[in-house]
Design a protein around this motif. Sequence first.
Motif, short mmCIF file in Angstrom:
data_model
loop_
_atom_site.label_atom_id
_atom_site.label_comp_id
_atom_site.label_asym_id
_atom_site.label_seq_id
_atom_site.Cartn_x
_atom_site.Cartn_y
_atom_site.Cartn_z
N MET A 1 0.74 -1.13 0.09
CA MET A 1 0.03 -0.04 -0.04
C MET A 1 0.98 1.41 0.10
O MET A 1 2.07 1.13 0.56
CB MET A 1 -0.76 0.13 1.29
N GLU A 2 0.35 2.14 -0.60
CA GLU A 2 1.01 3.40 -0.74
C GLU A 2 0.86 4.26 0.63
O GLU A 2 0.05 4.23 1.29
CB GLU A 2 0.60 4.42 -1.73
N PRO A 3 1.78 5.25 0.87
CA PRO A 3 1.55 6.02 2.20
C PRO A 3 0.12 6.92 1.99
O PRO A 3 -0.57 7.03 3.16
CB PRO A 3 2.63 6.78 2.16
N GLU A 4 -0.35 7.28 1.00
CA GLU A 4 -1.24 8.07 0.79
C GLU A 4 -2.55 7.10 1.22
O GLU A 4 -3.52 7.58 2.10
CB GLU A 4 -1.66 8.56 -0.47
N GLU A 5 -2.43 5.93 0.59
CA GLU A 5 -3.66 4.99 0.96
C GLU A 5 -3.62 4.86 2.52
O GLU A 5 -4.82 4.51 3.03
CB GLU A 5 -3.73 3.76 0.35
N LEU A 6 -2.59 4.40 3.21
CA LEU A 6 -2.49 4.28 4.54
C LEU A 6 -2.93 5.47 5.19
O LEU A 6 -3.33 5.13 6.43
CB LEU A 6 -0.90 3.86 4.85
N ALA A 7 -2.60 6.39 4.93
CA ALA A 7 -3.24 7.66 5.67
C ALA A 7 -4.79 7.73 5.51
O ALA A 7 -5.34 8.19 6.44
CB ALA A 7 -2.48 9.05 5.01
N VAL A 8 -5.34 7.35 4.47
CA VAL A 8 -6.72 7.37 4.11
C VAL A 8 -7.31 6.38 4.98
O VAL A 8 -8.37 6.75 5.83
CB VAL A 8 -7.02 7.22 2.56
N LYS A 9 -6.83 5.32 5.10
CA LYS A 9 -7.24 4.16 5.83
C LYS A 9 -7.09 4.67 7.36
O LYS A 9 -7.99 4.41 8.15
CB LYS A 9 -6.58 2.88 5.51
#
Length: 82
Positions: A1-9
């Motif tokens: 997972m990308e850092p942006e996706e992790l931040a959203v999750k």
Amino acid sequence: MEPEELAVKLAEVDARSKSNTHRLDEMGEKVDTLQRLTSAVEVMAAEQKHQSSTMEEIKTDVTNLGRKVDAIEKKPAKRWDG
């Protein structure tokens, strides 16, 4: 997972966590209210039971007094007949 996706999750999980905490707090208040209501009903039931037994005693006393009054009222009639 990308850092942006992790931040959203992570943001979604955080929001859900806050929502769940709020809901649990509301449920806690409702449970407290329900416990107070249950206690009040228990007290009322005990008082009603006590009142029922007291009413039976009163009915018995009234019946006995009625018999005594009848006996007292009949006493002069017996003397008159004699």
